[in-house]
Design an enzyme around this catalytic site. Sequence first.
Site, PDB file in Angstrom:
ATOM      1  CB  CYS A  28      -1.023  -0.019   1.125  1.00  0.00           C
ATOM      2  SG  CYS A  28      -2.342   1.212   0.878  1.00  0.00           S
ATOM      3  CG  HIS A 141      -4.058  -3.292   2.788  1.00  0.00           C
ATOM      4  ND1 HIS A 141      -3.088  -2.834   3.642  1.00  0.00           N
ATOM      5  CD2 HIS A 141      -4.530  -2.204   2.129  1.00  0.00           C
ATOM      6  CE1 HIS A 141      -2.976  -1.524   3.522  1.00  0.00           C
ATOM      7  NE2 HIS A 141      -3.838  -1.114   2.600  1.00  0.00           N
TER       8      HIS A 141
END
Length: 192
Positions: A28, A141
């Site tokens: 991320c 994620h």
Amino acid sequence: MCSTNCLTEQNVVKKNDGGDHFPLLAVCLGFELLAMIVSKDKNILEEFSAIDYPSTLMFPRNINLNGTAFERFPPYLLQKMAKENIVMEHHHYGVSPEKFHKNKNLSNFFKIVTTSTCKNRKVYVSSVQARKYPVTGFQWHPEKNAYEWGLPGIPHSESAIQVTQNTANFFVRESRKSSNRPSNGEVLEKLI
């Protein structure tokens, strides 16, 4: 453009060039930072609408997954990842495939392994693998499926948990290849 985080990328490259298999996993914000560092363009990122957004991962046609985080994923799980919303996205920014390919620093260092589509139907790069180094970047994620329960959109199905586990297994395998580890005495000194 170079910050203290740039040292991480340079050290990873230096260690690998020196013969020590030294992996890096950027997730991320880490992926976004790595994209800016490698591209040498602090404006490489674009806005995408992917907050609290379970999504799919689209694999390019005829992609060779050897050497990527997905190399040992079972075929049925790869198919589910492409068809079912079992990966968690949670970001405002990313890199479009167009910007990725236009930036030669980025496209020469990484290959695109997956793309995803945000809520506004814009496509962005969601997984990359360095061409020469054990450097993997995810704009999604893998950890949230198994370990976070605070957002309503996080998928917790058995398949979603398998994504987390297979990703963790990949990075542990890569880490075990490294000679960079403390001695037994150093480990014992640090124990509580």
